[in-house]
Structure formats: structure tokens, C-alpha cells
Scaffold this motif. Structure first.
Motif: not given
Length: 159
Positions: A67-79, A110-118
Motif C-alpha cells: 500500500a503506502y509502505g512500512e512506517r519508517r522511524d526517523g523520517l522527520t525534517q525540520r522546516v 512539533k511547532i517551534g518559534m521559527s521551525v516546524v518538525d514534520v
């Protein structure tokens, strides 16, 4: 005509997590139109459609890997927050970000002052899905559709 590679299929679907209530259905809108064999839908659903004909209805369970693949831990990015525009953000919210590779669905962690972790995993990653499908129409693809790799016209791409 049976569904095969390079055929165009118009169909209605209802999708749910296996054993759960429906998450989405196309019954209240136009049927989805796809070109078979060109990566336009998840592999498990496309494989289940092979050899079906217009008028057939069927149900199929599709494991996460197909389907949409297995969930991968650590697949995050700060934007940087500016990439979200003026929209109000909340943890757990799913949003679409414009990337160099086109739009991408992400989940806010997570939502910071100037960045968002997605979280970059597809929202349906790691989930086994059940589809109920009604095949409406099967036809041969036009040369232009094969060249472009997708359906044109009714239920497809207009260009």
C-alpha cells in the motif's frame, strides 16, 4: 474487456484500515480513472484489479508493504515556519508542503518559534488497508495517455 496493463479503468472505491470504519470513499463523486501498469495507484490494489471486468465488485485486503509502505522511524525534517504560510498549525495536523519534487503530505510533530518538525511518512504508511471496489468501465488507453502515463478526460487529467 478484462483489466490488463495499459488499460484505462474507471472505478469507485471505499478504503478502510482492516477491521475499521471507512476512511474515504469515491461514491459521492466521479469514479477514479487510472491507467493500469503506470504506478498511478498503490501496487496491491492495482494487482487485485487485474483480469476484472466492468460491472464487477470485489473486496481486497492490501498489506502496508503493498500500500503506502512500512512506517519508517526517523523520517522527520525540520522546516522553516515560513513555508507553511499563514495557516494555523497544530501537532498531529496533516498538511501538504510544496517541495522541489511536487506536493508532499506531512504530519506536524512539533511547532517551534521559527521551525516546524514534520513526519515525512505518508499518513497511511504502516497500515493494512481494505478496499471495496466497483469497476465501472474498462477501455483501451489512447496513444497520448500511454505517452503521458495517465488518463486524460473524464475522471483523469485535463491538459
Amino acid at each position: 474487456m478484462k483489466i490488463a496493463k495499459d488499460s484505462v479503468v474507471r472505478f469507485h472505491y471505499t478504503v478502510s484500515e482492516v477491521g475499521s470504519e471507512p476512511l474515504e470513499t469515491s461514491k459521492d463523486r466521479e469514479p477514479l480513472a487510472i491507467l493500469i501498469g503506470h504506478g498511478n495507484i498503490i501496487p496491491g490494489l492495482e494487482n487485485a484489479m487485474m483480469d476484472k471486468e466492468a460491472g464487477e465488485s470485489f473486496g481486497v485486503d492490501v498489506g502496508a508493504a503493498e500500500a503506502y509502505g512500512e512506517r519508517r522511524d526517523g523520517l522527520t525534517q525540520r522546516v522553516p515556519k515560513k513555508h507553511f504560510g499563514a495557516q494555523k498549525l497544530s501537532v498531529g495536523q496533516q498538511v501538504v508542503l510544496q517541495t522541489n519534487f511536487g506536493p508532499r503530505a506531512v504530519t506536524i510533530q512539533k511547532i517551534g518559534m521559527s521551525v516546524v518538525d514534520v513526519d515525512l511518512n505518508h499518513p497511511m504508511a504502516g497500515k493494512d488497508l481494505h478496499f471495496d471496489v466497483e469497476v465501472i468501465e474498462v477501455r483501451e488507453a489512447k496513444a497520448e495517455e500511454l505517452e503521458h502515463g495517465h488518463v486524460h478526460g473524464d475522471g483523469g487529467v485535463e491538459h
